[in-house]
Design an enzyme around this catalytic site. Structure first.
Site, PDB file in Angstrom:
ATOM      1  N   MET A  30      40.790  42.166  28.965  1.00  0.00           N
ATOM      2  CA  MET A  30      40.672  41.444  27.697  1.00  0.00           C
ATOM      3  C   MET A  30      39.574  40.372  27.807  1.00  0.00           C
ATOM      4  SD  MET A  30      44.414  41.386  25.995  1.00  0.00           S
ATOM      5  CE  MET A  30      45.096  40.007  26.863  1.00  0.00           C
ATOM      6  N   HIS A  34      37.418  36.680  35.552  1.00  0.00           N
ATOM      7  CA  HIS A  34      37.448  35.817  36.727  1.00  0.00           C
ATOM      8  C   HIS A  34      37.396  36.713  37.965  1.00  0.00           C
ATOM      9  CE1 HIS A  34      41.619  37.052  36.934  1.00  0.00           C
ATOM     10  NE2 HIS A  34      41.837  36.552  35.725  1.00  0.00           N
ATOM     11  N   HIS A  37      39.399  39.975  38.107  1.00  0.00           N
ATOM     12  CA  HIS A  37      38.830  41.139  37.426  1.00  0.00           C
ATOM     13  C   HIS A  37      37.701  41.751  38.264  1.00  0.00           C
ATOM     14  CE1 HIS A  37      40.268  38.783  33.800  1.00  0.00           C
ATOM     15  NE2 HIS A  37      40.836  39.952  33.602  1.00  0.00           N
ATOM     16  N   ASP A 152      49.932  41.659  37.376  1.00  0.00           N
ATOM     17  CA  ASP A 152      50.760  42.091  36.248  1.00  0.00           C
ATOM     18  C   ASP A 152      51.571  43.298  36.721  1.00  0.00           C
ATOM     19  OD1 ASP A 152      49.736  40.268  34.160  1.00  0.00           O
ATOM     20  OD2 ASP A 152      47.854  41.255  34.636  1.00  0.00           O
TER      21      ASP A 152
HETATM   22  O1  PAF Z   1      45.924  43.284  31.611  1.00  0.00           O
HETATM   23  C1  PAF Z   1      45.229  43.164  30.578  1.00  0.00           C
HETATM   24  O2  PAF Z   1      44.217  42.476  30.561  1.00  0.00           O
HETATM   25  C2  PAF Z   1      45.670  43.885  29.316  1.00  0.00           C
HETATM   26  O3  PAF Z   1      47.058  43.919  29.211  1.00  0.00           O
HETATM   27  C3  PAF Z   1      45.063  45.289  29.184  1.00  0.00           C
HETATM   28  C4  PAF Z   1      45.537  46.201  30.300  1.00  0.00           C
HETATM   29  C5  PAF Z   1      43.547  45.209  29.218  1.00  0.00           C
HETATM   30  C6  PAF Z   1      45.488  45.908  27.860  1.00  0.00           C
HETATM   31  O4  PAF Z   1      45.055  45.161  26.774  1.00  0.00           O
END
Ligand code: PAF
Length: 294
Positions: A30, A34, A37, A152
């Site tokens: 999204m 950082h 990612h 997550d």
């Molecule tokens: O983890 C995230 O950033 C979001 O939940 C995702 C997987 C991009 C879905 O919108």
């Protein structure tokens, strides 16, 4: 790096890559990127020839009282980071491209049970929003591999189940949580913390670690461990949402079949909700025997 905002243009570019025999790894995000990612991107690069990153702030996964409007949108800084990592393709669609008939008309993908516990209880509909957008993105990108962070952990478990149940030909690869030096898991939401909250925030990971150590030492009264941990979080200034010791595969209570334990927590510091988790492998015979004898 090529950037696309429409499905048609992205798909045409990806067809060309595929025709040349390139494999494709996908990192859905999204934005507000950082180091966490970028670690997913690095993993993706090691696995496939072409890396596609998406940036789409998905309103469907935000509840009515959540921070959708405040969610940081930092596209140009994100682009620079992805370019520096050697990402070949960025997909940054607008809302109309993903939900052309509006969100209310959107067919939804729902993973039962796993989506209703833990974060799913306090964020009703959140995981339906995640699985719906992730399955759309998977259909658009059609990657060989998709990379998700273990931070997550519930999302990762749900995506794995969705891919298995819907026979999606995509390998889901998990990457360990990236942390600051003091243990705080990297998250876009850390930017909301004031200095005082930022000082308190690492207590979440410390509390998870203490719980893991207690279990590893043979302490098997999980209810007591959970309530002790919640108390520690409260004392530190958090408002705990949950602190749960679960089977890492099912996210249900630990049983004698459990091979790995996940300890998961969500807690608020002011308006900011932080989540984190740690895992503990159990040797099915000796470790469980040790716990059971406690
Ligand atoms: O983890 C995230 O950033 C979001 O939940 C995702 C997987 C991009 C879905 O919108």
């Amino acid at each position: 790096m090529r950037t696309y905002s429409t499905n048609a243009k992205l798909q045409s570019a990806l067809r060309d890559f595929r025709q040349k025999g390139s494999s494709i790894a996908f990192v859905p995000t999204m934005g507000n990127l950082h180091q966490g990612h970028l670690d997913l991107v690095r993993k993706a690069k090691r696995l496939c020839d072409v890396v596609v990153v998406s940036i789409f702030v998905n309103p469907l996964q935000f509840g009515p009282n959540e921070d959708l409007d405040a969610y940081p949108r930092t596209l140009s800084a994100d682009k620079e980071k992805l370019f520096a990592e050697g990402v070949q393709v960025l997909y940054a669609p607008g809302l109309e491209e993903i939900y052309p008939e509006g969100m209310a008309a959107q067919t939804q993908v729902q993973v039962p049970d796993l989506g209703n516990t833990l974060c799913g209880s306090s964020r009703p509909g959140h995981f339906d929003g995640v699985t719906t957008v992730v399955s759309k993105l998977f259909n658009i990108v059609q990657p060989d591999v998709a990379v998700f962070g273990e931070k997550d952990f519930q999302q990762l478990s749900i995506v794995r189940k969705m891919v298995k149940d819907l026979c999606m030909p995509i390998e889901i690869v998990a990457v360990a949580t990236t942390r600051d030096e003091d243990g705080l898991a990297k998250s876009s939401r850390n930017g909301y913390l004031n200095d005082q909250q930022r000082n308190i925030a690492p207590v979440l990971h410390q509390t998870l670690n203490s719980c893991r150590e207690a279990i590893a030492c043979g302490f098997d009264n999980f209810l007591q461990l959970e309530s002790h941990a919640r108390m520690k979080l409260l004392q530190a200034g958090f408002e705990p949402d949950y602190f749960a010791i679960r089977d890492a595969r099912t996210l249900l209570a630990v049983t004698e079949d459990t091979e790995e334990i996940a300890i998961l927590a969500a807690a608020r510091l002011g308006a900011t909700r932080l989540i984190d988790n740690v895992k503990l492998g159990l040797n099915p015979v000796s470790d469980w025997g040790m716990l059971a004898d406690g």
